[in-house]
Design an enzyme around this catalytic site. Sequence first.
Site, PDB file in Angstrom:
ATOM      1  N   ASN A 156       0.959  -1.145   0.133  1.00  0.00           N
ATOM      2  CA  ASN A 156       0.022   0.015   0.077  1.00  0.00           C
ATOM      3  C   ASN A 156       1.026   1.304   0.017  1.00  0.00           C
ATOM      4  O   ASN A 156       1.534   1.393   1.257  1.00  0.00           O
ATOM      5  CB  ASN A 156      -0.997   0.076   1.342  1.00  0.00           C
ATOM      6  CG  ASN A 156      -1.684   1.149   1.487  1.00  0.00           C
ATOM      7  OD1 ASN A 156      -1.687   2.095   0.535  1.00  0.00           O
ATOM      8  ND2 ASN A 156      -2.297   1.305   2.736  1.00  0.00           N
ATOM      9  N   TRP A 157       1.061   1.863  -1.194  1.00  0.00           N
ATOM     10  CA  TRP A 157       1.857   3.080  -1.064  1.00  0.00           C
ATOM     11  C   TRP A 157       1.483   4.343  -0.685  1.00  0.00           C
ATOM     12  O   TRP A 157       2.115   5.242  -0.480  1.00  0.00           O
ATOM     13  CB  TRP A 157       2.113   3.260  -2.660  1.00  0.00           C
ATOM     14  CG  TRP A 157       2.878   2.051  -3.466  1.00  0.00           C
ATOM     15  CD1 TRP A 157       3.443   1.000  -3.001  1.00  0.00           C
ATOM     16  CD2 TRP A 157       3.282   2.184  -4.840  1.00  0.00           C
ATOM     17  NE1 TRP A 157       3.876   0.223  -3.967  1.00  0.00           N
ATOM     18  CE2 TRP A 157       3.825   0.666  -5.042  1.00  0.00           C
ATOM     19  CE3 TRP A 157       3.133   3.015  -6.173  1.00  0.00           C
ATOM     20  CZ2 TRP A 157       4.450   0.567  -6.355  1.00  0.00           C
ATOM     21  CZ3 TRP A 157       3.663   2.444  -7.063  1.00  0.00           C
ATOM     22  CH2 TRP A 157       4.107   1.496  -7.437  1.00  0.00           C
ATOM     23  N   LYS A 158       0.026   4.291  -0.266  1.00  0.00           N
ATOM     24  CA  LYS A 158      -0.674   5.512   0.146  1.00  0.00           C
ATOM     25  C   LYS A 158      -0.050   6.765  -0.764  1.00  0.00           C
ATOM     26  O   LYS A 158      -0.250   6.518  -1.915  1.00  0.00           O
ATOM     27  CB  LYS A 158      -0.053   5.744   1.664  1.00  0.00           C
ATOM     28  CG  LYS A 158      -0.115   4.459   2.477  1.00  0.00           C
ATOM     29  CD  LYS A 158      -0.099   4.737   3.981  1.00  0.00           C
ATOM     30  CE  LYS A 158      -0.211   3.403   4.506  1.00  0.00           C
ATOM     31  NZ  LYS A 158      -0.171   3.452   6.029  1.00  0.00           N
TER      32      LYS A 158
ATOM     33  N   HIS B 197      -9.533   0.864   4.889  1.00  0.00           N
ATOM     34  CA  HIS B 197      -8.230   1.290   5.574  1.00  0.00           C
ATOM     35  C   HIS B 197      -8.550   2.142   6.718  1.00  0.00           C
ATOM     36  O   HIS B 197      -9.282   3.022   6.699  1.00  0.00           O
ATOM     37  CB  HIS B 197      -7.324   1.864   4.438  1.00  0.00           C
ATOM     38  CG  HIS B 197      -5.996   1.775   5.059  1.00  0.00           C
ATOM     39  ND1 HIS B 197      -5.415   2.739   6.035  1.00  0.00           N
ATOM     40  CD2 HIS B 197      -4.758   1.004   4.813  1.00  0.00           C
ATOM     41  CE1 HIS B 197      -4.273   2.576   6.221  1.00  0.00           C
ATOM     42  NE2 HIS B 197      -3.841   1.415   5.937  1.00  0.00           N
TER      43      HIS B 197
ATOM     44  N   GLU C  37      -6.930   4.496   7.699  1.00  0.00           N
ATOM     45  CA  GLU C  37      -6.790   6.172   7.534  1.00  0.00           C
ATOM     46  C   GLU C  37      -7.990   6.541   7.025  1.00  0.00           C
ATOM     47  O   GLU C  37      -8.188   7.739   7.215  1.00  0.00           O
ATOM     48  CB  GLU C  37      -5.566   5.942   6.519  1.00  0.00           C
ATOM     49  CG  GLU C  37      -4.244   5.935   7.521  1.00  0.00           C
ATOM     50  CD  GLU C  37      -2.943   5.412   6.721  1.00  0.00           C
ATOM     51  OE1 GLU C  37      -3.183   5.704   5.360  1.00  0.00           O
ATOM     52  OE2 GLU C  37      -2.108   5.182   7.505  1.00  0.00           O
TER      53      GLU C  37
ATOM     54  N   GLU D 222      -5.227  -4.975  10.674  1.00  0.00           N
ATOM     55  CA  GLU D 222      -4.163  -4.070  10.841  1.00  0.00           C
ATOM     56  C   GLU D 222      -4.611  -3.260  12.066  1.00  0.00           C
ATOM     57  O   GLU D 222      -5.399  -2.462  11.895  1.00  0.00           O
ATOM     58  CB  GLU D 222      -4.238  -3.141   9.366  1.00  0.00           C
ATOM     59  CG  GLU D 222      -3.993  -3.629   8.253  1.00  0.00           C
ATOM     60  CD  GLU D 222      -3.442  -2.443   7.288  1.00  0.00           C
ATOM     61  OE1 GLU D 222      -2.244  -2.692   6.891  1.00  0.00           O
ATOM     62  OE2 GLU D 222      -4.042  -1.811   6.788  1.00  0.00           O
TER      63      GLU D 222
ATOM     64  N   GLY E 182       2.350   2.294  10.706  1.00  0.00           N
ATOM     65  CA  GLY E 182       3.165   3.306  10.505  1.00  0.00           C
ATOM     66  C   GLY E 182       4.009   3.850  12.007  1.00  0.00           C
ATOM     67  O   GLY E 182       4.548   4.776  12.108  1.00  0.00           O
TER      68      GLY E 182
ATOM     69  N   SER F  72       3.468  -2.072  10.072  1.00  0.00           N
ATOM     70  CA  SER F  72       4.799  -2.187  10.601  1.00  0.00           C
ATOM     71  C   SER F  72       5.311  -3.284  10.205  1.00  0.00           C
ATOM     72  O   SER F  72       6.363  -3.987  10.892  1.00  0.00           O
ATOM     73  CB  SER F  72       5.215  -1.711  12.057  1.00  0.00           C
ATOM     74  OG  SER F  72       4.774  -0.284  12.223  1.00  0.00           O
TER      75      SER F  72
ATOM     76  N   GLY G  89       2.945  -1.105   4.168  1.00  0.00           N
ATOM     77  CA  GLY G  89       2.920   0.467   3.807  1.00  0.00           C
ATOM     78  C   GLY G  89       4.316   0.706   3.598  1.00  0.00           C
ATOM     79  O   GLY G  89       4.812   0.630   2.414  1.00  0.00           O
ATOM     80  N   GLY G  90       5.149   1.275   4.536  1.00  0.00           N
ATOM     81  CA  GLY G  90       6.401   1.799   4.592  1.00  0.00           C
ATOM     82  C   GLY G  90       7.301   1.265   3.678  1.00  0.00           C
ATOM     83  O   GLY G  90       8.171   1.749   2.903  1.00  0.00           O
TER      84      GLY G  90
HETATM   85  P1  PGA Z   1       2.815   0.222   7.500  1.00  0.00           P
HETATM   86  O1  PGA Z   1       1.350   0.508   6.861  1.00  0.00           O
HETATM   87  O2  PGA Z   1       3.603  -0.848   6.962  1.00  0.00           O
HETATM   88  O3  PGA Z   1       3.695   1.488   7.166  1.00  0.00           O
HETATM   89  O4  PGA Z   1       2.472   0.159   8.922  1.00  0.00           O
HETATM   90  C1  PGA Z   1       0.552  -0.776   6.822  1.00  0.00           C
HETATM   91  C2  PGA Z   1      -0.860   0.004   6.089  1.00  0.00           C
HETATM   92  O5  PGA Z   1      -1.255   1.037   6.575  1.00  0.00           O
HETATM   93  O6  PGA Z   1      -1.370  -0.678   5.166  1.00  0.00           O
END
Ligand code: PGA
Length: 250
Positions: free
Chosen positions: A9-11, A95, A97, A167, A173, A212, A233-234
């Site tokens: 997930n590149w956001k 998600h 967010e 998640e 994050g 994470s 994500g990251g």
């Molecule tokens: P993260 O994000 O790996 O940076 O914690 C995961 C996500 O939000 O899908």
Amino acid sequence: MRRILIAGNWKMNGDRALAKTLVQACAQSQQSNPQVDIAVFPPFPLIPEAVAAAAGSAVAVGAQDLSAQLKGAYTGEVSAPMIHETGASMVLIGHSERRQRHQEGPELLTEKLKQALAEGLSPIFCIGESLQQREQERTEAVISQQLSILSKPEFRSQLADLVIAYEPVWAIGTGMSASPEQAQAVHAHIRGLLTKLGARISGSVRILYGGSVTPESAAGLLACADIDGALVGGASLKADAFAAIAAAAN
Ligand code: PGA
């Protein structure tokens, strides 16, 4: 047998050049790890670049969100057919967010799920508890509540291909991944809930862990019985790290 899925997930990150580089690296790591499915979720404008770079490989491309509406006066929204037409085949729904910053709740997410399934986009439905909810020992109740929309009769026949991403909000994050034991306990709870929807669904639905995930934490998490992959994500923005996570699925 459920195939392991490693999803990035590149956001709101990247540009066309990075999209091309990352997807080419994903195609390589898919070839080196043919038993692992790999998918990337770029921001909308980068989807065509990612689709082009993924051509001829088994890497899937998806969107990070979709509209609950089919078409019309919804400024800024992107519909399921529009996503499909870009060549994307998957979509993230719910998600944390989006749940937190855009107030996405069960009614809206039900409509988004309907739109995705009607268009043949494979959804990754995201769920997870906040730190406060975990501390109040409400994790299982929150997860049950978030998954309750799946029991709607209209979804029953379409759930076998669904992917769920667990998640925990406190792990996203933050660099503080759930431990394999913590994650497996919630995944087992989710599998139990799916059993109520039928043996076929509980046997085939893949449950990813997200929050994470790093090359260091991936192997321990992916070794758990009910963890069928990772939503990253990251670390998905670094080709080497993402490739190492896919390799850890071996
Ligand atoms: P993260 O994000 O790996 O940076 O914690 C995961 C996500 O939000 O899908």
